[in-house]
Write an enzyme that holds these catalytic residues in place. Structure first.
Site, PDB file in Angstrom:
ATOM      1  N   CYS A  82       0.904  -1.255   0.054  1.00 36.14           N
ATOM      2  CA  CYS A  82      -0.113  -0.126   0.122  1.00 36.14           C
ATOM      3  C   CYS A  82       0.914   1.180  -0.049  1.00 36.14           C
ATOM      4  CB  CYS A  82      -0.936   0.117   1.330  1.00 36.14           C
ATOM      5  SG  CYS A  82      -2.062   1.387   1.067  1.00 36.14           S
ATOM      6  N   ASP A 139      -6.444  10.465  -5.149  1.00 39.01           N
ATOM      7  CA  ASP A 139      -5.882   9.478  -4.248  1.00 39.01           C
ATOM      8  C   ASP A 139      -4.464   9.212  -4.958  1.00 39.01           C
ATOM      9  OD1 ASP A 139      -7.167   6.210  -2.814  1.00 39.01           O
ATOM     10  OD2 ASP A 139      -5.397   7.438  -2.126  1.00 39.01           O
ATOM     11  N   ASN A 140      -3.644   8.543  -4.251  1.00 34.37           N
ATOM     12  CA  ASN A 140      -2.245   8.009  -4.647  1.00 34.37           C
ATOM     13  C   ASN A 140      -1.537   9.073  -5.364  1.00 34.37           C
ATOM     14  OD1 ASN A 140      -3.016   5.246  -4.008  1.00 34.37           O
ATOM     15  ND2 ASN A 140      -4.326   4.865  -5.438  1.00 34.37           N
TER      16      ASN A 140
END
Length: 841
Positions: free
Chosen positions: A124, A256-257
């Site tokens: 993650c 996100d990310n």
């Protein structure tokens, strides 16, 4: 599901035992009431949605492969429920910019395409985020150091499916979308299409995990698995593959990310959406990272027990298929480091060419590394007792090393500073503290340091107190021995001058005499850089531009030293110099000539054109293909900085010289380049100094060159460059094209990221039109716009095979970033080039 292992190679096996089969009480009143889970997983976002990691020690103790029960979970919302009867009929569509769009079931995917099995570690992007949240709260929840797991995934290569769809010209991205219904639509993201089409990347459509069908939390019945990248790119419950010209416009891809610049606060990120739309900040490849597992957090060693050594243990991983090449341990706050032993269980799969879980084990021929590795280092209990902490850092094969300090960002992703375990001491015991803890009622050393008022970003891990307010004293640098104690000859000035010649170039460094004869052919700057130093004192220049290795090599060229009278007289003659202003050429090989900054033109965000002015009657005096040395004083330290550059102006230009320079300026995390930082600060009218020419290659015109003084006839050039490496290439290309009688063929291959990064583009393209049949320019971009019609991607083996095959009397001229030059060298050799036919500027 049987494993056929004809080679009898002992491979790591998935942990044995039945998987969790019952729904936990916590989940019975949630949308995930159909999902069985292991109660040992630590929930990071309350009861629902389910995001969890295993206790770090339990994860490590399972070994190389992680059981499905302890495999970390990242869910944005409810887990889609897929009944047994719906697994094989599960459909995914392949659509977008493809010639042959189609929909296929999982059954057909298994029947019609080759099935493979790969060991892959998924990580993650939030792994170790709790450390960032302690410094300042990010927008993400707190992962510990166990946000990663490894499994054997079975399925088909994404490239197989995409080849059937036949992507169209202009397609650059593969967008993926899952079936999970979320507040902002379905979860989706994208990766570069050429990655997905590259079998070496190992990107899969996976339906199996450790020899069993995927479990609900892990994407049942079908998911993408993108090795070497953050877990967020491996879309679960996969329903759609969309080939596009642009990155995904999915809400979760945008918000996100990403690692936003550290100056962006949570408030700024909410008020200024443009930060999220900038693809430069998107995360793909994992960065290098490591952690300590043993000693465990709060582990205590009883010093009264008869024990001599303690085996420190932990994990490390890299990204993009890069191998971890070293793990280092420090017990003195980073003053010194020791190498740990590394075990690569993934390598054992390389030794086997077998079928596994109804798929061919596809590791045998791969050089990529998709998995974590384990390190160990045995240390004495006495050393631990005398130390305050254990530090661990890892490095991968691209020489990317974990940084000392944290790069805080608004999402708290990709956190990878040195992993630090502190040591508390009692009379009869020592206790270890990890940076953070996820266990209820416990805290790590970072929590304690912050509560005590420490600044966790002060470079000392938040510690205060006597002796800690001053920076750590760096170790004393060992002086490099450049002289040979057996070379005792004393030279008079007359002897030094009399014995110096083009055949025997003697020069002085710090009063000692060196003979450069033996190095004329191999010197990186070419023979001319030594010959122009003959008979001179080059101490200042040599010490400023040569590496420690180069200085250590000097011992073998040392032949004696000057006597005192010679030193005085040589210094006086050097100070007298000569009347440079009376020369017809500005550059002089032995003396620095002064010029003033006359004009600066900004060409892009990081590139400027500098014009330096000198006597209008003088030409630059720079042969084609050669370089000059620029010397300026650092405006802060006043030290001399010397670098070599190739002007974009012609060597016969009078009164000025133009340098096209890409600036590497300081950022919050990088110091920037010394020369370009200083250049960016000098003002119009300020003086700098030049010397030259230097360089291996000189183009004499009409196919005649000299390389390190050796004359050669050339029928064609292949010129391969990247970024500011285009400038020496441009000089030679211009000379060939502008001479109507020059029949030399030229192919320029210029690699960049964006169109705006292409230096000298207009000039190169205009020149190529003058000799369309014999001189071509090929631009290739890794991040082109949608309407870009040129080549796409990095300079690749396929491009070099097509455009740069070896031929009689052909020479390759190469200039660019180190990684590009290294790749080009190895690839050209692979396709049949001789090292003698390659010139690296």
């Amino acid at each position: 599901m049987a494993v056929v292992n004809t080679l009898r190679v002992k491979l790591p096996s998935p942990p044995s035992g039945p998987a969790a089969s019952s729904v936990l009480d916590k989940d019975k009143d949630t949308p995930d009431s159909h999902v069985a889970r292991d109660g040992r997983l630590i929930r990071l976002t309350g009861v629902h949605p389910f995001n969890a990691e295993a206790p770090l020690t339990a994860l490590y103790d399972e070994g190389f492969l992680t059981s499905v029960d302890l495999f970390y979970v990242r869910n944005h919302g409810p887990v889609p429920q897929v009944l047994d009867d719906d697994v094989l009929p599960w459909e995914i569509s392949v659509e977008g910019l493809v010639e042959n769009p189609f929909t296929i079931t999982l059954r057909k995917l298994v029947e019609e395409f080759e099935q493979i099995t790969l060991p892959i570690t998924l990580v993650c992007a939030g792994n170790r985020r709790k450390e960032q949240n302690i410094v300042r709260k990010t927008k993400g929840f707190s992962w510990g150091a166990a946000g990663l797991s490894t499994a054997l995934f079975t399925g088909t290569l994404m490239a197989n499916v995409l080849r059937k769809a036949k992507p169209l010209r202009g397609a650059r991205y593969l967008c993926m979308e899952g079936a999970d219904k979320l507040p902002n639509g379905h979860y989706g993201t994208s990766v570069k299409l050429n990655w997905a089409m590259d079998p070496n990347k190992g990107i899969m459509l996976a339906h199996g995990m450790n020899g069993a069908p995927l479990r609900p939390d892990h994407g049942r019945p079908l998911r993408a698995v993108v090795p070497g990248t953050i877990g967020g790119r491996s879309v679960k419950w996969l329903k759609r593959l969309i080939v596009t010209a642009e990155p995904s416009d999915n809400w979760y891809h945008y918000y996100d990310n990403k690692v936003l610049p550290t100056v962006v606060t949570p408030e700024m990120s909410a008020a200024e959406p443009a930060w999220w739309r900038d693809e430069r900040y998107a995360i793909y490849d994992l960065n290098v990272n490591s952690a300590v597992v043993y000693p465990q957090h709060d582990e205590v060693i009883d010093l009264t027990l008869p024990r001599q050594d303690y085996p420190l243990r932990g994990y490390a991983y890299g990204g993009g298929g890069r191998r971890i090449t070293r793990v280092e341990i420090s017990l003195d706050s980073g003053r010194s480091w020791r190498l740990a032993e590394i075990d690569y269980p993934e390598d054992r799969f390389r030794e086997a060419d077998i079928d596994m879980f109804n798929g061919r084990l596809d590791v045998f021929s791969r050089e990529t590394c998709f998995c974590w590795c384990f390190w160990t280092y045995s240390v004495s209990i006495l050393e631990l007792r005398n130390s305050d902490s254990i530090l661990v850092r890892a490095m991968d094969e691209s020489m990317m090393c974990q940084p000392r300090d944290m790069y805080w960002s608004v999402l708290g992703m990709m956190n990878n500073p040195w992993f630090r375990v502190t040591i508390e001491k009692g009379d009869q015991w020592i206790r270890f503290q990890h940076p953070t803890s996820l266990l209820p009622g416990t805290s790590g050393w970072m929590d304690k340091a912050k509560k005590a008022g420490g600044d966790l970003l002060n470079g000392r891990w938040g510690e205060k107190g006597a002796g800690l307010e001053e920076p750590l004293t760096p170790p004393v640098e060992q002086e490099i021995q450049m002289t040979n104690p057996d070379s005792t000859r004393l030279f008079t000035l007359e002897e030094f001058k009399g014995e110096t010649s083009q055949e025997k170039p003697l020069f002085i460094v710090d009063g000692h005499v060196y003979d450069g004869t033996a190095y004329l052919q191999d010197h990186p700057g070419g023979a001319q850089s030594i010959l122009t130093s003959a008979g001179s004192d080059v101490t200042e220049d040599f010490m400023a531009i040569h590496s420690e290795n180069a200085k250590a090599m000097m011992r073998q060229y040392h032949v004696g030293r000057l006597d005192q009278d010679a030193r005085k007289r040589l210094g006086a003659s050097a100070n007298e110099g000569e009347l440079l202003a009376s020369r017809s050429e500005f550059l002089h090989p032995k003396h620095w000539a002064k010029a003033t900054l006359g004009h600066v033109k900004t060409l892009s965000h990081d590139t400027k054109l500098f014009r330096f002015i000198f006597d209008e009657h003088q030409t630059v005096g720079l042969p084609i293909g050669q370089h000059l040395m620029l010397r300026i004083k650092d405006p802060i330290t006043n030290e001399n900085i010397i670098r070599a550059y190739t002007p974009v102006s012609e060597g016969i230009q009078k009164g000025s010289v133009d340098l096209l320079i890409k600036l590497y300026l300081p950022t919050p995390v990088l110091a920037g380049g010394k020369m370009t930082t200083a250049l960016d600060k000098i003002e119009i009218g300020m003086e700098v100094e030049f010397k030259g020419p230097i360089g291996k290659l000189e183009y004499l015109g009409r196919g005649q060159v000299t390389i390190s003084g050796v004359h050669r006839k050339v029928s064609s050039f292949v010129m391969i460059c990247g970024g500011s490496g285009v400038t020496p290439i441009f000089q030679v290309f211009r000379a060939v094209v502008q001479d109507p009688e020059d029949t030399t063929f030229c192919t320029v291959i210029d690699g960049n990221r964006l169109e705006e990064d292409i230096l000298c583009r207009e000039e190169l393209d205009d020149l190529s039109t003058l000799k369309r049949d014999s001189c071509r320019v090929i631009h290739t971009l890794t991040s082109p716009s949608a309407d870009w019609t040129g080549q796409r991607g990095r300079i690749s083996e396929s491009l070099l095979r097509a455009e740069a095959p070896p031929a009689e009397d052909r020479i390759a001229l190469i200039c660019g970033p180190g990684a590009m030059e290294s790749f080009v060298r190895e690839t050209l050799k692979k396709i049949g080039w001789s090292e003698d036919d390659m010139v690296f500027f």
